[in-house]
Design an enzyme around this catalytic site. Structure first.
Site, PDB file in Angstrom:
ATOM      1  CE  LYS A 160      -2.113   4.004   6.934  1.00 18.24           C
ATOM      2  NZ  LYS A 160      -3.314   4.378   7.644  1.00 18.24           N
TER       3      LYS A 160
ATOM      4  NE  ARG B  48      -2.348   1.131   3.541  1.00 16.74           N
ATOM      5  CZ  ARG B  48      -3.004   0.881   4.673  1.00 16.74           C
ATOM      6  NH1 ARG B  48      -4.315   0.666   4.655  1.00 16.74           N
ATOM      7  NH2 ARG B  48      -2.375   0.841   5.825  1.00 16.74           N
TER       8      ARG B  48
HETATM    9  N1  PDD Z   1      -4.972   3.922  10.524  1.00 17.72           N
HETATM   10  N2  PDD Z   1      -9.220   3.712   7.683  1.00 17.72           N
HETATM   11  C1  PDD Z   1      -8.496   4.764   8.075  1.00 17.72           C
HETATM   12  C2  PDD Z   1      -9.006   6.139   7.793  1.00 17.72           C
HETATM   13  C3  PDD Z   1      -7.259   4.562   8.735  1.00 17.72           C
HETATM   14  O1  PDD Z   1      -6.525   5.625   9.124  1.00 17.72           O
HETATM   15  C4  PDD Z   1      -6.816   3.230   8.992  1.00 17.72           C
HETATM   16  C5  PDD Z   1      -5.506   2.914   9.688  1.00 17.72           C
HETATM   17  C6  PDD Z   1      -7.636   2.156   8.562  1.00 17.72           C
HETATM   18  C7  PDD Z   1      -7.230   0.716   8.750  1.00 17.72           C
HETATM   19  O2  PDD Z   1      -6.184   0.375   7.864  1.00 17.72           O
HETATM   20  P1  PDD Z   1      -5.084  -0.735   8.268  1.00 17.72           P
HETATM   21  O3  PDD Z   1      -5.837  -1.968   8.593  1.00 17.72           O
HETATM   22  O4  PDD Z   1      -4.273  -0.872   7.050  1.00 17.72           O
HETATM   23  O5  PDD Z   1      -4.344  -0.183   9.469  1.00 17.72           O
HETATM   24  C8  PDD Z   1      -8.821   2.441   7.898  1.00 17.72           C
HETATM   25  C9  PDD Z   1      -3.726   3.746  11.230  1.00 17.72           C
HETATM   26  C10 PDD Z   1      -3.702   2.514  12.083  1.00 17.72           C
HETATM   27  C11 PDD Z   1      -3.394   5.033  12.003  1.00 17.72           C
HETATM   28  O6  PDD Z   1      -3.709   6.091  11.483  1.00 17.72           O
HETATM   29  O7  PDD Z   1      -2.807   4.972  13.090  1.00 17.72           O
END
Ligand code: PDD
Length: 284
Positions: A147, A52
């Protein structure tokens, strides 16, 4: 003890690690990030986070700051340098620093930062109690699948949720739940179907979300990838969120409405257990 932080090829004590005020991450939120969990010195779901990272950088046209193999070595080295066996690795890549201008130069050197946050990821007391959320309109930008560090709206919405006595927020667009502040949202219907929003620009493509869908299907659970309304969530048998830091976290109330029995449900608990077992077995 001061942490050792990685910054543009150097290992520095945290107080010495400094980024320019002209950095576009600071001035324009022109940056992306990743968070990866670490348990017993091993990286959880690393391949997904690395893929990602590449995708997000590609979407913004920021070059990868290091080769893929070097990236894995840096993840390992930051753990050894900090003596960290359990916690989170945060990494951020910005477009780089130059005099402020909406237009940026093609040859800008990205800024690359990594730091650790030590904590026992497996010792999360909220897994037993679940959390409460309130719902708010989703006022984030239109490309949430990248992200990026444009987290202002998410932090304000979560702060407001805290003030309202809840633990997190469900962001809602056209009556449909997009995500929590920093996690993907899922429901289990009264018929036992796991429902989660399909991938699009409206939400981050969570690595934990992908893993959970895969593991749920393998465990024989019916899975539907479609949008669900905040009303459907309130009437669901179970609601939970997923992220790299909280894994599978049960939601036991939305806008003050109790979900199911008001305690973490069997499907969420099972998925949490399977996720930990399976992902520890494949951790690197
Ligand atoms: N955040 N949606 C959003 C808006 C996020 O910021 C995150 C993760 C997720 C989950 O994605 P993943 O499973 O890849 O962590 C969904 C991280 C953990 C953070 O900002 O700390």
């Amino acid at each position: 003890m001061a942490r050792i932080v990685y910054l543009n090829g150097e290992w520095l004590e945290e107080s010495k690690a400094q980024v320019s005020v002209f950095d576009r991450g600071f001035l324009f939120a022109d940056a992306i990030y990743e968070v990866t969990a670490v348990i017993g010195g091993k990286l959880i779901d690393y391949a997904g986070h690395a893929a990602r990272l590449k995708r997000s950088l590609g979407s913004l046209g920021i070059p990868m700051p290091v080769e893929e193999e070097a990236l894995l070595s840096l993840h390992r080295e930051i753990l050894t340098r900090n003596g960290m066996t359990d916690g989170l690795i945060y990494l951020q890549v910005t477009r780089g620093a130059e005099d402020r201008d909406f237009l940026f130069s093609a040859d800008l050197q990205p800024t690359f930062v990594m730091f650790t946050q030590a904590k026992s990821v497996l010792d999360n007391p909220r897994w037993k109690t679940g959390i409460s959320v309130v719902s708010r309109p989703d006022g984030r930008w239109a490309n949430r699948h990248i992200k990026t560090v444009q987290l202002l709206y998410s932090t304000l919405a979560k702060m407001e949720a805290k003030k309202a006595g809840a633990d997190d927020v469900f962001l809602v667009e056209d009556g449909l739940v997009t995500e929590a502040s920093s996690a993907n949202a899922h429901i289990v219907t009264k018929d036992g179907v796991l429902v989660t929003r399909a991938l699009s620009n409206a939400l981050l493509h969570g690595i934990t979300r992908g893993s959970i869908l895969d593991l749920a299907a393998r465990a024989g659970l019916a899975v539907e990838e479609r949008s669900f309304s905040i009303e459907e969530a309130k009437a669901a048998a179970e609601v939970f969120i997923t992220s790299a830091s909280a894994f599978v976290m049960p939601v036991i109330s939305i806008d003050g409405v109790t979900i199911g029995s008001g305690a973490p449900g069997p499907v969420s608990q099972k998925l949490l257990q399977i996720y930990i077992e399976e992902r520890l077995a494949t951790a690197i």
